[in-house]
Design a protein around this motif. Structure first.
Motif, PDB file in Angstrom:
ATOM      1  N   LYS A 111       0.816  -1.218   0.000  1.00  0.00           N
ATOM      2  CA  LYS A 111       0.000   0.000   0.000  1.00  0.00           C
ATOM      3  C   LYS A 111       0.844   1.260   0.000  1.00  0.00           C
ATOM      4  O   LYS A 111       0.436   2.295  -0.540  1.00  0.00           O
ATOM      5  N   THR A 112       2.029   1.188   0.596  1.00  0.00           N
ATOM      6  CA  THR A 112       2.916   2.356   0.649  1.00  0.00           C
ATOM      7  C   THR A 112       3.937   2.352  -0.486  1.00  0.00           C
ATOM      8  O   THR A 112       4.891   3.141  -0.481  1.00  0.00           O
ATOM      9  N   ASP A 113       3.755   1.456  -1.466  1.00  0.00           N
ATOM     10  CA  ASP A 113       4.596   1.374  -2.662  1.00  0.00           C
ATOM     11  C   ASP A 113       6.063   1.066  -2.368  1.00  0.00           C
ATOM     12  O   ASP A 113       6.956   1.380  -3.158  1.00  0.00           O
ATOM     13  N   VAL A 114       6.306   0.424  -1.233  1.00  0.00           N
ATOM     14  CA  VAL A 114       7.664  -0.025  -0.939  1.00  0.00           C
ATOM     15  C   VAL A 114       7.999  -1.258  -1.768  1.00  0.00           C
ATOM     16  O   VAL A 114       9.132  -1.435  -2.228  1.00  0.00           O
ATOM     17  N   VAL A 115       7.007  -2.128  -1.966  1.00  0.00           N
ATOM     18  CA  VAL A 115       7.176  -3.308  -2.812  1.00  0.00           C
ATOM     19  C   VAL A 115       6.045  -3.339  -3.827  1.00  0.00           C
ATOM     20  O   VAL A 115       4.984  -2.743  -3.630  1.00  0.00           O
ATOM     21  N   SER A 140      11.517 -26.538  15.383  1.00  0.00           N
ATOM     22  CA  SER A 140      10.139 -26.281  14.968  1.00  0.00           C
ATOM     23  C   SER A 140       9.883 -24.795  14.804  1.00  0.00           C
ATOM     24  O   SER A 140       9.223 -24.359  13.855  1.00  0.00           O
ATOM     25  N   TYR A 141      10.426 -23.988  15.736  1.00  0.00           N
ATOM     26  CA  TYR A 141      10.269 -22.541  15.629  1.00  0.00           C
ATOM     27  C   TYR A 141      11.127 -21.988  14.473  1.00  0.00           C
ATOM     28  O   TYR A 141      10.695 -21.088  13.738  1.00  0.00           O
ATOM     29  N   ALA A 142      12.330 -22.536  14.304  1.00  0.00           N
ATOM     30  CA  ALA A 142      13.234 -22.033  13.269  1.00  0.00           C
ATOM     31  C   ALA A 142      12.663 -22.228  11.875  1.00  0.00           C
ATOM     32  O   ALA A 142      12.853 -21.386  10.985  1.00  0.00           O
ATOM     33  N   SER A 143      11.945 -23.335  11.639  1.00  0.00           N
ATOM     34  CA  SER A 143      11.381 -23.581  10.314  1.00  0.00           C
ATOM     35  C   SER A 143      10.381 -22.495   9.927  1.00  0.00           C
ATOM     36  O   SER A 143      10.321 -22.069   8.764  1.00  0.00           O
ATOM     37  N   SER A 144       9.606 -22.003  10.879  1.00  0.00           N
ATOM     38  CA  SER A 144       8.652 -20.926  10.600  1.00  0.00           C
ATOM     39  C   SER A 144       9.367 -19.615  10.312  1.00  0.00           C
ATOM     40  O   SER A 144       8.963 -18.845   9.427  1.00  0.00           O
ATOM     41  N   VAL A 145      10.441 -19.350  11.060  1.00  0.00           N
ATOM     42  CA  VAL A 145      11.208 -18.119  10.840  1.00  0.00           C
ATOM     43  C   VAL A 145      11.813 -18.112   9.439  1.00  0.00           C
ATOM     44  O   VAL A 145      11.771 -17.109   8.717  1.00  0.00           O
ATOM     45  N   ILE A 146      12.375 -19.261   9.014  1.00  0.00           N
ATOM     46  CA  ILE A 146      12.970 -19.364   7.681  1.00  0.00           C
ATOM     47  C   ILE A 146      11.910 -19.136   6.599  1.00  0.00           C
ATOM     48  O   ILE A 146      12.149 -18.479   5.585  1.00  0.00           O
ATOM     49  N   LEU A 147      10.704 -19.637   6.816  1.00  0.00           N
ATOM     50  CA  LEU A 147       9.611 -19.443   5.864  1.00  0.00           C
ATOM     51  C   LEU A 147       9.271 -17.963   5.724  1.00  0.00           C
ATOM     52  O   LEU A 147       9.056 -17.458   4.622  1.00  0.00           O
ATOM     53  N   VAL A 148       9.230 -17.256   6.830  1.00  0.00           N
ATOM     54  CA  VAL A 148       8.928 -15.820   6.805  1.00  0.00           C
ATOM     55  C   VAL A 148      10.023 -15.053   6.072  1.00  0.00           C
ATOM     56  O   VAL A 148       9.748 -14.162   5.250  1.00  0.00           O
ATOM     57  N   LEU A 149      11.280 -15.396   6.353  1.00  0.00           N
ATOM     58  CA  LEU A 149      12.387 -14.714   5.676  1.00  0.00           C
ATOM     59  C   LEU A 149      12.336 -14.949   4.162  1.00  0.00           C
ATOM     60  O   LEU A 149      12.625 -14.046   3.377  1.00  0.00           O
ATOM     61  N   GLY A 150      11.929 -16.157   3.768  1.00  0.00           N
ATOM     62  CA  GLY A 150      11.781 -16.451   2.344  1.00  0.00           C
ATOM     63  C   GLY A 150      10.700 -15.584   1.704  1.00  0.00           C
ATOM     64  O   GLY A 150      10.865 -15.088   0.581  1.00  0.00           O
ATOM     65  N   GLY A 151       9.584 -15.387   2.418  1.00  0.00           N
ATOM     66  CA  GLY A 151       8.515 -14.524   1.906  1.00  0.00           C
ATOM     67  C   GLY A 151       8.977 -13.084   1.739  1.00  0.00           C
ATOM     68  O   GLY A 151       8.660 -12.432   0.730  1.00  0.00           O
ATOM     69  N   LEU A 152       9.734 -12.567   2.701  1.00  0.00           N
ATOM     70  CA  LEU A 152      10.248 -11.199   2.604  1.00  0.00           C
ATOM     71  C   LEU A 152      11.235 -11.066   1.446  1.00  0.00           C
ATOM     72  O   LEU A 152      11.239 -10.059   0.722  1.00  0.00           O
ATOM     73  N   TYR A 153      12.059 -12.097   1.258  1.00  0.00           N
ATOM     74  CA  TYR A 153      13.028 -12.056   0.164  1.00  0.00           C
ATOM     75  C   TYR A 153      12.310 -11.955  -1.184  1.00  0.00           C
ATOM     76  O   TYR A 153      12.683 -11.157  -2.043  1.00  0.00           O
ATOM     77  N   ILE A 154      11.268 -12.762  -1.381  1.00  0.00           N
ATOM     78  CA  ILE A 154      10.527 -12.734  -2.639  1.00  0.00           C
ATOM     79  C   ILE A 154       9.902 -11.360  -2.866  1.00  0.00           C
ATOM     80  O   ILE A 154       9.964 -10.793  -3.950  1.00  0.00           O
ATOM     81  N   ALA A 155       9.297 -10.796  -1.820  1.00  0.00           N
ATOM     82  CA  ALA A 155       8.623  -9.504  -1.967  1.00  0.00           C
ATOM     83  C   ALA A 155       9.589  -8.407  -2.380  1.00  0.00           C
ATOM     84  O   ALA A 155       9.298  -7.604  -3.275  1.00  0.00           O
ATOM     85  N   PHE A 156      10.765  -8.356  -1.759  1.00  0.00           N
ATOM     86  CA  PHE A 156      11.707  -7.282  -2.055  1.00  0.00           C
ATOM     87  C   PHE A 156      12.502  -7.545  -3.324  1.00  0.00           C
ATOM     88  O   PHE A 156      12.900  -6.601  -4.016  1.00  0.00           O
ATOM     89  N   SER A 157      12.735  -8.817  -3.671  1.00  0.00           N
ATOM     90  CA  SER A 157      13.516  -9.115  -4.864  1.00  0.00           C
ATOM     91  C   SER A 157      12.755  -8.781  -6.139  1.00  0.00           C
ATOM     92  O   SER A 157      13.349  -8.647  -7.210  1.00  0.00           O
ATOM     93  N   GLU A 158      11.442  -8.628  -6.057  1.00  0.00           N
ATOM     94  CA  GLU A 158      10.646  -8.312  -7.242  1.00  0.00           C
ATOM     95  C   GLU A 158      10.353  -6.821  -7.374  1.00  0.00           C
ATOM     96  O   GLU A 158       9.534  -6.421  -8.179  1.00  0.00           O
ATOM     97  N   SER A 159      11.029  -6.004  -6.582  1.00  0.00           N
ATOM     98  CA  SER A 159      10.834  -4.556  -6.660  1.00  0.00           C
ATOM     99  C   SER A 159      12.201  -3.894  -6.772  1.00  0.00           C
ATOM    100  O   SER A 159      12.833  -3.582  -5.771  1.00  0.00           O
ATOM    101  N   LYS A 160      12.673  -3.716  -8.010  1.00  0.00           N
ATOM    102  CA  LYS A 160      14.007  -3.187  -8.254  1.00  0.00           C
ATOM    103  C   LYS A 160      13.936  -2.051  -9.259  1.00  0.00           C
ATOM    104  O   LYS A 160      13.069  -2.019 -10.111  1.00  0.00           O
ATOM    105  N   LEU A 161      14.883  -1.148  -9.139  1.00  0.00           N
ATOM    106  CA  LEU A 161      15.060  -0.076 -10.128  1.00  0.00           C
ATOM    107  C   LEU A 161      13.852   0.845 -10.238  1.00  0.00           C
ATOM    108  O   LEU A 161      13.699   1.557 -11.206  1.00  0.00           O
ATOM    109  N   GLY A 162      12.951   0.791  -9.260  1.00  0.00           N
ATOM    110  CA  GLY A 162      11.756   1.603  -9.336  1.00  0.00           C
ATOM    111  C   GLY A 162      10.723   1.065 -10.294  1.00  0.00           C
ATOM    112  O   GLY A 162       9.729   1.705 -10.574  1.00  0.00           O
ATOM    113  N   VAL A 163      10.960  -0.126 -10.872  1.00  0.00           N
ATOM    114  CA  VAL A 163       9.986  -0.742 -11.764  1.00  0.00           C
ATOM    115  C   VAL A 163       9.687  -2.132 -11.257  1.00  0.00           C
ATOM    116  O   VAL A 163      10.381  -2.670 -10.410  1.00  0.00           O
TER     117      VAL A 163
END
Length: 300
Positions: A23-27, A61-84
């Motif tokens: 919503k804030t156009d960060v990603v 068990s807790y670490a597996s959930s944390v890794i999943l969240v980090l993977g989601g954040l990586y995907i979101a930010f990796s698809e927003s580059k160069l302002g396009v």
């Protein structure tokens, strides 16, 4: 707190955070398609959680959930580059406006195994389109004393792009580029297992260096510039080279002299040339390798 409660808690926090970032156009919004590809990993995380819950290794068990969240954040930010939007799922365009301070374009295109078309010319400095369901390149541009240095470099496969392969059903290449109709071009291109279609008849090309193994390559040269230097190499590559009938052609490095005689070239000083080469106003000098699967030289 049980690992299951922790998992659902952090997943809800992740989804809410991504909605706010969008919503804030960060990603960009197209990352939701990428998150869908994490579904198998969600199942794996739940399985790991069930195995280690109520054991002395419950922290896993807790670490597996944390890794999943980090993977989601990586995907979101990796698809927003160069302002396009740099998403695997969407079409992306880049336009570099014409600049009177630029007197030459020095471009480098690294394809890996993608497909490329360069066709026609543009009033802009360059115009690039990257189709949906393709891996987008890292793009850079800088002007050094009137020399525009441009790079399109294929990036490492993203997780979901390596797993999911989608054909869009259209006869369109992955990357489509146009360069200036007014500014001379030096182009270096590499690829592998690629379809490379370079129609440079309307582009003021000065130099072309192409190295592509196991590829299908089409190169059409023009006579916009008086002197053109071309170097093409490729192991097991199929090459079709087209040159203007009224241009002088000089070929060296290719050892099949019978074929060069067949296409109307004559031997001169260790190379093969069209008759009257030195007297023609437009001259094309071509250095060809000897490892092509097939070579065809055509005049238009």
């Amino acid at each position: 707190m049980t690992p299951a409660r922790f998992r659902w808690g952090v997943l809800f926090i992740l989804i809410g955070s991504l909605v706010l970032l969008q919503k804030t156009d960060v990603v960009s919004g197209s990352f939701w398609f990428g998150l869908i590809s994490l579904f198998p990993f969600l199942l794996i995380a739940i399985g790991v959680e069930k195995i280690f819950t109520n054991t002395r290794f419950q922290m896993i068990s807790y670490a597996s959930s944390v890794i999943l969240v980090l993977g989601g954040l990586y995907i979101a930010f990796s698809e927003s580059k160069l302002g396009v939007d740099a998403s695997y799922w969407d079409k992306t365009s880049i336009v570099q406006d014409a600049d009177p301070a630029v007197n030459i374009i020095d471009a480098r295109v690294v394809l890996a195994d993608g497909d490329l078309t360069i066709r026609d010319a543009t009033s802009d400095l360059l115009n690039a389109t990257f189709m949906e369901y393709t891996h987008k390149p890292k793009y850079s541009y800088k002007n050094e004393g009137g020399r525009a240095i441009v790079e399109f470099v294929n990036q490492p496969r993203q997780l979901f792009g390596g797993i999911v392969k989608i054909e869009n059903g259209e006869e369109e290449d992955d990357w489509r580029l146009k360069f200036s109709e007014a500014v001379p071009l030096i182009l270096k291109c590499t690829g592998e297992n690629s379809d490379i279609h370079l129609n440079l008849a309307q582009t003021p090309l000065r130099e072309l260096s192409l190295d592509a193994d196991d590829a299908d390559v089409y190169v059409k040269l023009g006579n916009v510039e008086p002197n053109v230097k071309v170097s093409i190499a490729g192991l097991d590559t199929k090459l079709l080279l087209r040159v203007p009938k009224k241009s002088g052609l000089r070929v060296f490095g290719f050892e099949d002299s019978d074929y060069l005689y067949e296409v109307g070239l004559v031997e001169q000083e260790g190379a093969f040339v069209t008759e009257g080469y030195d007297s023609l106003s437009n001259r094309i000098e071509v250095d060809l390798g000897n490892r092509f699967r097939s070579l065809r030289i055509d005049y238009y």
